[in-house]
Motif scaffolding. Structure first.
Motif, short mmCIF file in Angstrom:
data_model
loop_
_atom_site.label_atom_id
_atom_site.label_comp_id
_atom_site.label_asym_id
_atom_site.label_seq_id
_atom_site.Cartn_x
_atom_site.Cartn_y
_atom_site.Cartn_z
N SER A 181 17.35 -31.83 4.33
CA SER A 181 17.73 -30.76 5.26
C SER A 181 17.27 -31.07 6.67
CB SER A 181 17.17 -29.41 4.79
OG SER A 181 15.76 -29.41 4.84
N GLY A 238 24.78 -24.26 3.78
CA GLY A 238 24.35 -24.83 5.05
C GLY A 238 24.77 -26.28 5.20
N LEU A 266 20.83 -21.95 8.96
CA LEU A 266 20.73 -21.87 7.51
C LEU A 266 19.88 -23.00 6.95
CD1 LEU A 266 24.16 -20.82 5.93
CD2 LEU A 266 21.97 -19.65 5.77
N LEU A 267 20.04 -24.17 7.52
CA LEU A 267 19.25 -25.32 7.07
C LEU A 267 17.77 -25.13 7.39
CD1 LEU A 267 21.63 -28.25 8.10
CD2 LEU A 267 21.05 -27.54 5.77
N VAL A 327 25.42 -25.66 9.21
CA VAL A 327 24.82 -24.54 9.96
C VAL A 327 23.33 -24.79 10.10
CG1 VAL A 327 24.49 -22.04 10.05
CG2 VAL A 327 26.56 -22.99 9.00
N LYS A 328 22.87 -25.04 11.32
CA LYS A 328 21.47 -25.42 11.55
C LYS A 328 20.49 -24.29 11.20
CE LYS A 328 22.05 -26.92 15.77
NZ LYS A 328 21.71 -27.45 17.11
N TYR A 366 16.51 -22.56 5.03
CA TYR A 366 16.42 -23.23 3.73
C TYR A 366 15.14 -24.05 3.61
CZ TYR A 366 17.69 -26.79 0.24
OH TYR A 366 17.70 -27.66 -0.83
N CYS A 368 19.69 -31.73 9.87
CA CYS A 368 19.50 -30.98 11.13
C CYS A 368 19.41 -31.94 12.32
CB CYS A 368 18.22 -30.14 11.04
SG CYS A 368 18.52 -28.42 10.59
#
Length: 257
Positions: free
Chosen positions: A239, A76, A84-85, A81-82, A88, A243
């Motif tokens: 993270s 991510g 995925l973040l 990739v938002k 996560y 984002c």
């Protein structure tokens, strides 16, 4: 400026997730060690102590999940990739809470582990039979403990008087692994004859040494879990920062009329 912050945050998050992946592998290794190791002190209690078995599987699950989270975090972060973040962050939060619960559980089980250890050692000594192949791995482990710690019995050599073979034999024998010095024993395992003299055995029991070893290793496991929790917390913060920066970066790219 925003682009520079985005890159710094991204690569910091990648670095911490790589470390996160490695720490997850360490936790998984601890869990596998408890389950699979048959040649060290841990095998003395793992077959009879249910909480230790549960704890080992919890460690394996947390370690595996940590490795997956580390991989997702790296993916991510690099690809920005938002979704995925966000996933996560949510998984890290659940994992962090699970680790705290597992740590509290292990800590609260310390006294129970001591009691179970005393009971298990007593059973091993009473039923010790070098001619019976069914419990040979456990008995070999106990011989290894007595040789390594230079001790005899649980609280002392008199504990061996309760052994079914020693109590029911007319000849004078003693456990070879208790021999002090070891060179006087005919062999490392089983029983040795005392002849007409007294048994040349260690005077100190093994229970304190085994308890110290076991609690020290539990302390190491808890220490690793605390370290992973700190990395998880930092990963959650990074993270969210990434984002936010991705969203800000996308907004600045929107044409203005």
């Amino acid at each position: 400026m925003a682009s520079g912050c985005l890159k710094v945050t991204k690569y910091f998050l990648f670095l911490f997730n790589f470390l996160f992946f490695i720490l997850g592998a360490v936790i998984l290794g601890f869990g596998l060690w408890i389950v699979l190791d048959k040649a060290s002190f841990i095998s003395v209690v793992q077959d009879s102590y249910t909480s230790l078995k549960i704890g080992s599987y919890v460690l394996m699950g947390v370690g595996s999940a940590t490795m997956v989270m580390g991989f997702l975090g790296c993916l991510g972060a690099v690809n920005e990739v938002k979704c995925l973040l966000g996933l996560y962050f949510a998984c890290l939060l659940v994992l962090l809470l699970a680790q705290i619960a597992a740590g509290v559980f292990i800590y609260l089980q310390r006294d129970g582990l001591k009691d179970e250890l005393n009971s298990t050692i007593h059973k091993i000594i009473v039923s010790y039979n070098p001619y019976d192949e069914d419990d040979k791995s456990t008995e070999d482990t106990w011989d290894y403990i007595q040789i390594s710690l230079k001790c005899c019995g649980s609280k002392g050599p008199n504990d061996w008087a309760t052994n079914i073979i020693i109590a029911n034999t007319s000849s004078k024998v003693y456990p070879c692994s208790c021999a002090d010095p070891p060179e006087v024993a005919e062999q490392e395992t089983g029983f040795c004859s005392t002849g007409n003299g007294t048994a040349p055995v260690y005077g100190e029991g093994c229970i304190k040494g085994v308890q110290t070893w076991l609690l020290d290793n539990i302390g190491i496991i808890l220490g690793v879990c605390i370290g992973v929790a700190a990395v998880e917390l930092l990963g959650m913060i990074l993270s969210m920062c990434l984002c936010k920066n991705i969203r800000s970066e996308e907004y600045t790219k929107v044409p203005k009329y």
